[in-house]
Design an enzyme around this catalytic site. Structure first.
Site, PDB file in Angstrom:
ATOM      1  N   CYS A 406       0.603  -1.269  -0.067  1.00  0.00           N
ATOM      2  CA  CYS A 406      -0.257  -0.073   0.081  1.00  0.00           C
ATOM      3  C   CYS A 406       0.795   1.267   0.021  1.00  0.00           C
ATOM      4  O   CYS A 406       0.532   2.271  -0.662  1.00  0.00           O
ATOM      5  CB  CYS A 406      -0.978  -0.025   1.193  1.00  0.00           C
ATOM      6  SG  CYS A 406      -0.188  -0.223   2.928  1.00  0.00           S
ATOM      7  N   HIS A 450      -1.748   0.639   7.172  1.00  0.00           N
ATOM      8  CA  HIS A 450      -2.163   0.959   5.633  1.00  0.00           C
ATOM      9  C   HIS A 450      -1.635   2.279   5.313  1.00  0.00           C
ATOM     10  O   HIS A 450      -1.447   3.246   6.317  1.00  0.00           O
ATOM     11  CB  HIS A 450      -3.765   0.758   5.532  1.00  0.00           C
ATOM     12  CG  HIS A 450      -4.291   0.844   4.109  1.00  0.00           C
ATOM     13  ND1 HIS A 450      -3.713   0.246   3.285  1.00  0.00           N
ATOM     14  CD2 HIS A 450      -5.142   1.595   3.783  1.00  0.00           C
ATOM     15  CE1 HIS A 450      -4.402   0.486   2.151  1.00  0.00           C
ATOM     16  NE2 HIS A 450      -5.350   1.240   2.136  1.00  0.00           N
ATOM     17  N   ASP A 466      -7.918   6.071  -2.316  1.00  0.00           N
ATOM     18  CA  ASP A 466      -6.818   4.940  -1.887  1.00  0.00           C
ATOM     19  C   ASP A 466      -6.767   4.153  -3.206  1.00  0.00           C
ATOM     20  O   ASP A 466      -7.602   3.033  -3.760  1.00  0.00           O
ATOM     21  CB  ASP A 466      -8.007   3.957  -0.590  1.00  0.00           C
ATOM     22  CG  ASP A 466      -7.055   3.073  -0.234  1.00  0.00           C
ATOM     23  OD1 ASP A 466      -5.704   2.740  -0.591  1.00  0.00           O
ATOM     24  OD2 ASP A 466      -7.319   2.565   0.724  1.00  0.00           O
TER      25      ASP A 466
END
Lengths: 647, 315
Positions: A406, A450, A466
């Site tokens: 991520c 994250h 995202d």
């Protein structure tokens, strides 16, 4: 090496002290350097051998040499003798060496007292249930050793029973002290400076691989209980530090002074209680976007909730968030320019790609959509093991390796946006969580760490984007296990387990959570709540008085109980009475057991035949010379009796 | 206890089993009394047998002496008996030109003092001193009595004519006091058919070697007494002291007597520990002559003792 000791230790006492030393130091082998454990084991084996062979203990000079060597080794390893780690190591070392100096009762007392102290030091490392159970056991053993010092020839079993009974008598006091002792916010005494090392959690900067490493930890970051229905998983963005400064490789928090956020709430609030594990930093990881915080917490200007001081111990927080919100539609020019800044050189391909998109697109929204489509449609992979990146990391990632976690996607996306003239920044935190059906708590682990991006758009303010969701939508919808490709070597705790194993884990975590919430988490507030529920509104002065009163009452009760124990009939008498109750026929006051048996024989020969063994073993237990087995035989005979007949 | 075919505890045969059997062949229908007498001797105490004339008191003493192989002497107490008739006298020996001591009947292992309450208190006390001290002082010289030394005294009940009842302090010297009572119907019939028992006892031979008795007495003294049993003995003693029907309670010496008698009884039952049953069995014989009714001078009755035993809980 005095020739005569004032109060020498008997041979039967020493093994108990060995046991006390072992149980109090053993768990430290998990924490301390291996050489110390080995050294301690060696000293213990030596002491044990000397005891078994009944040989002389080593002389003073040998002991002195050992002390010097041990202390030197600790100094070499820790550079100090104090502080948490080194201090505990020193105590463990001294405990092991004291075993070689067990001559008099005084030495033994030192072992016992050191043992009690070492018990406390285990709480530096862990306060969980297994530790608690082990320490309870160790407390029992050390107390048994203490009893042993007073009664060297007591049978071991009785020794343990007596120690257990001592502790059982202390139990009511423990409960009273636990419930009523005024809770102080903050530690009672200063802990050593290194008392809180070794905590895992997000850091205030982000380099490629940071978060992927964190994800390997199965530790729990925090637990959340929602007042009402939990929001959908896709909304569970737990906001940590916002990173705005980029040097080409590492993302850091901006140093620019913060101006207060302006949050417009667009939907209902969600209220919840968070139990945050210690992580050594100030952020509170509230659900995006936090709108109601505990009194002493505040927002840092970038919507990250901050505690007044680093979170060094588990905390319970009441929070409210508004998942639908609009943030800073009028952002300061300083902030916007900060969030457009990029290193002057580097990542040329990325710059070119972004500028192309900017030229082709009609406004920022289209650029964003273009970028997400790029991630989705080009062959990007979501993996915990990304390849190493070179000097132009973003270029490498976007055009060459295309494999990342991520943080790679968030960083690349933000760099793309800034190149395309859209203010953007990286937000780190946690995403998702696992609902424990056993207790209704949402558990968020380090593995849920994250990173995502935020862009600033006219009229809409800061909008969360995202990019990981574009590459691996499963990560957001179902969690990291589903998002990682098959064959990816997963940390063991993340593996898919059978249902029963998952259930077992849920139970265990629910138990741990209950322990955390109710036992460890019993703080000033809970204490006050409990007392006010009982109808007392007290401040700490009254609490001290209440504590004194409660202790006096408990003392009176314990004394009354132990007096009652003293006048309580002996065990064989209790069994004898039980036998009579069981057959429903009772012995007259002046009737001897044998006369009773004769009466029974006259009245009911069949019953008498079964009762005779009871009489026999009762008489043996009560009137024969001491025989340890007669009580058990009596109990067995009583249990074999038929139940009372309803006459 | 009383009639147990299969005893729950004990029942081990011992050296006195044949002795008791043989004695019961002579003294018919009185097994309990025979056994009490044996217990008394085993406990090293002196025995007082009290009953009407002709109920077998003397026969019992004689039988025990024969069976145990003890050197036996008998003194018939009368109103004109002098202390020297019991202890012995020094007489002038012309041949040696000095006094020579002629030991009296007290210098025997088993002395039967028949009808002790017929003698004057002075003579009684001479015997009782010998019983207590195990020695006699004659003309300034102490002479040790043989060992073992038992006295079996018999007496007629005090309401007979011409008796000097023993004072309380002297009654206390006897470990037990038993009564024989009339034999039951069957025993009496057998007795009438077989003729005088005295002759039967004369034909008995000793069943015990001389050195055996002290060993057995040592065994008896080693019978285990648990703390719980001592609690019971204490409870009994306290009950006599708090009892409104008695003038005085039992003395500590009486308590010790009770324990040693109970030990002997337990040993005779074939056990190596004392049970409350043993205490109860010997309590009457040990306690009755030491307890006196609050009103008159009468000794405590059997019924009072039974009521006391039934009322004291066994702890």
């Amino acid at each position: 090496m005095k020739s005569s000791q004032p109060d020498p230790l008997s041979r039967e006492q020493t093994p108990w002290l060995f046991a006390a030393a072992v149980v109090t130091t053993l768990p430290h082998t998990l924490q301390q350097p291996w050489w110390l454990s080995a050294f301690g084991a060696l000293l213990f084996a030596w002491a044990f051998l000397l005891w078994r062979e009944d040989r002389r203990l080593p002389g003073r000079w040998i002991l002195l040499a050992l002390v010097v060597a041990g202390v030197a080794a600790i100094l070499a390893d820790f550079r100090t003798l104090f502080g948490r780690e080194a201090g505990v190591a020193t105590l463990v070392l001294f405990m092991a060496m004291k075993l070689l100096e067990l001559r008099s009762r005084r030495d033994a007392t030192v072992i016992v007292m050191l043992g009690y102290f070492l018990l406390l030091t285990h709480y530096f490392h862990s306060q969980d249930i297994p530790t608690g159970l082990w320490l309870l056991f160790a407390l029992w053993v050390v107390t048994a050793a203490l009893v042993r010092l007073q009664a060297a020839t007591m049978p071991p079993r009785e020794n343990l029973v007596q120690a257990g009974s001592l502790l059982a008598q202390a139990l009511p006091f423990m409960l009273v002290l636990y419930l009523l002792f005024p809770r102080i916010n903050g530690p009672l005494w200063g802990l050593p400076a290194d008392a809180f090392t070794g905590q895992t959690g997000l850091s205030d900067s982000m380099a490629p691989g940071n978060i992927a490493n964190l994800v390997r930890s199965g530790e729990i970051a925090f637990r959340v209980r929602f007042d009402e229905v939990p929001p959908a998983r896709q909304q569970l963005y737990w906001r940590g530090p916002v990173l705005e400064n980029f040097d080409g490789r590492i993302w850091r928090q901006a140093t620019r002074p913060a101006s207060p956020e302006r949050i417009e709430e667009l939907g209902p609030r969600i209220a919840y209680e968070m139990t945050l594990e210690a992580h050594g930093q100030r952020w509170l990881l509230a659900l995006d976007a936090p709108v109601a915080l505990p009194a002493d917490a505040k927002l840092d200007g970038r919507l990250a909730a901050l505690a007044p001081r680093p979170v060094d111990k588990r905390q319970r927080l009441r929070l409210s968030s508004s998942p639908a919100y609009r943030l800073n539609t009028a952002e300061s020019p300083l902030s916007l320019s900060d969030n457009l800044r990029l290193p002057a050189n580097g990542n040329p391909q990325t710059r070119e790609l972004a500028r192309n998109w900017q030229a082709q697109a009609n406004g920022p929204a289209e650029v964003i959509a273009r970028a997400l489509r790029h991630f989705r449609e080009e062959s990007f992979h979501y993996t915990l093991q990304p390849p190493l990146l070179g000097r132009d990391g973003i270029d490498d990632f976007l055009f060459r390796t295309r494999r990342g976690f991520c943080e790679h996607y968030a960083a690349a996306f933000v760099v793309l946006m800034r190149n395309a003239g859209i203010p953007a920044r990286v937000v780190t935190g946690y995403q998702g969580g696992e609902m424990n059906p056993r207790d209704g708590y949402l558990v968020v682990r380090q593995s849920e760490a994250h990173a995502w991006a935020e862009v600033w758009l006219e009229k809409r303010g800061w909008v969360r984007v995202d990019p990981t969701a574009a590459v691996a939508p499963e990560r957001i919808e179902r969690g990291i296990v589903d998002a990682l490709p098959a064959g990816e070597p997963l940390p063991a705790f993340l593996m898919r387990h059978g249902d029963w194993l998952r259930d077992l884990r849920h139970r265990w975590e629910a138990l741990n959570n209950a322990w955390n919430q109710h036992i460890l988490g019993y703080d000033t507030q809970r204490q006050r709540d409990l007392l006010s529920r009982l109808g007392f509104e007290v401040d700490w002065r009254q609490l001290i008085i209440a504590l004194g009163l409660a202790c006096a009452i408990v003392l009176a009760l314990v004394t009354a109980w132990s007096l009652r124990q003293r006048i309580r009939p002996a065990p064989e008498i209790r069994l004898w009475h039980r036998a009579q109750r069981r057959i429903g026929i009772h012995c007259a006051p002046g009737e001897t057991p044998l006369a009773f048996a004769a009466r029974l024989r006259a009245a009911d020969p069949a019953l008498a035949a079964r009762f005779d063994p009871v009489v026999r073993h009762f008489l043996l237990a009560r009137y024969a010379p001491d025989n340890p087995t007669s009580l058990a035989a009596l109990a067995a005979a009583v249990n074999r009796l038929p139940r009372r007949r309803i006459a | 206890m009383r009639s147990n075919n299969t005893p729950i505890l004990g029942g081990r045969p011992h050296a006195f089993t044949p002795i008791l059997d043989a004695a019961n062949q002579v003294i018919l229908g009185k097994p309990t009394e025979v056994r009490l007498a044996a217990a008394c001797l085993l406990a090293g105490g002196h025995l007082l047998i009290e009953d009407l004339p002709g109920l077998g008191k003397t026969t019992l003493a004689h039988t025990l002496a024969r069976l145990l192989g003890l050197q036996f002497a008998r003194v018939q107490f009368t109103a004109d008996l002098l202390p020297a008739d019991i202890t012995g006298v020094s007489i002038f020996d012309r041949e040696h030109g000095g006094f020579r001591f002629i030991p009296g009947p007290v210098f025997s292992q088993l002395l039967l003092a028949d009808e002790i309450n017929r003698a004057t208190p002075k003579t009684q006390s001479a015997l009782l001193e010998a019983m207590e001290e195990g020695q006699v002082s004659i003309e300034g010289e102490s002479r040790t009595l043989p060992s073992p030394f038992f006295v079996i005294a018999t007496q007629n009940p005090a309401d007979q004519i011409g008796t000097f009842p023993l004072p309380e302090s002297q009654l206390d010297r006897f470990l037990m006091r038993i009564e024989l009572g009339y034999p039951d119907r069957d025993a009496e019939r057998a007795l009438l058919a077989a003729g005088s028992r005295r002759q039967a006892s004369d034909q008995l031979s000793s069943l015990l070697a001389p050195e055996q008795l002290p060993q057995l007495q040592a065994e008896v003294a080693a019978v285990h007494v648990s703390p719980a049993l001592i609690d019971y003995v204490q409870a009994l003693i306290e009950a006599t002291r708090n009892h409104a029907g008695f003038r005085h309670g039992l003395s500590p010496r009486a308590g010790l007597a009770l324990l040693s008698a109970a030990r002997a009884w337990a040993w005779l039952t074939g056990r190596d520990m004392v049970l409350p049953d043993d205490v109860q069995a010997v309590f009457g014989p040990v306690a009755r002559h030491r307890l006196h009714g609050a009103q008159g001078g009468k000794l405590a009755g059997r019924a009072e003792i039974d009521a006391l035993l039934a009322g004291v809980a066994i702890p």
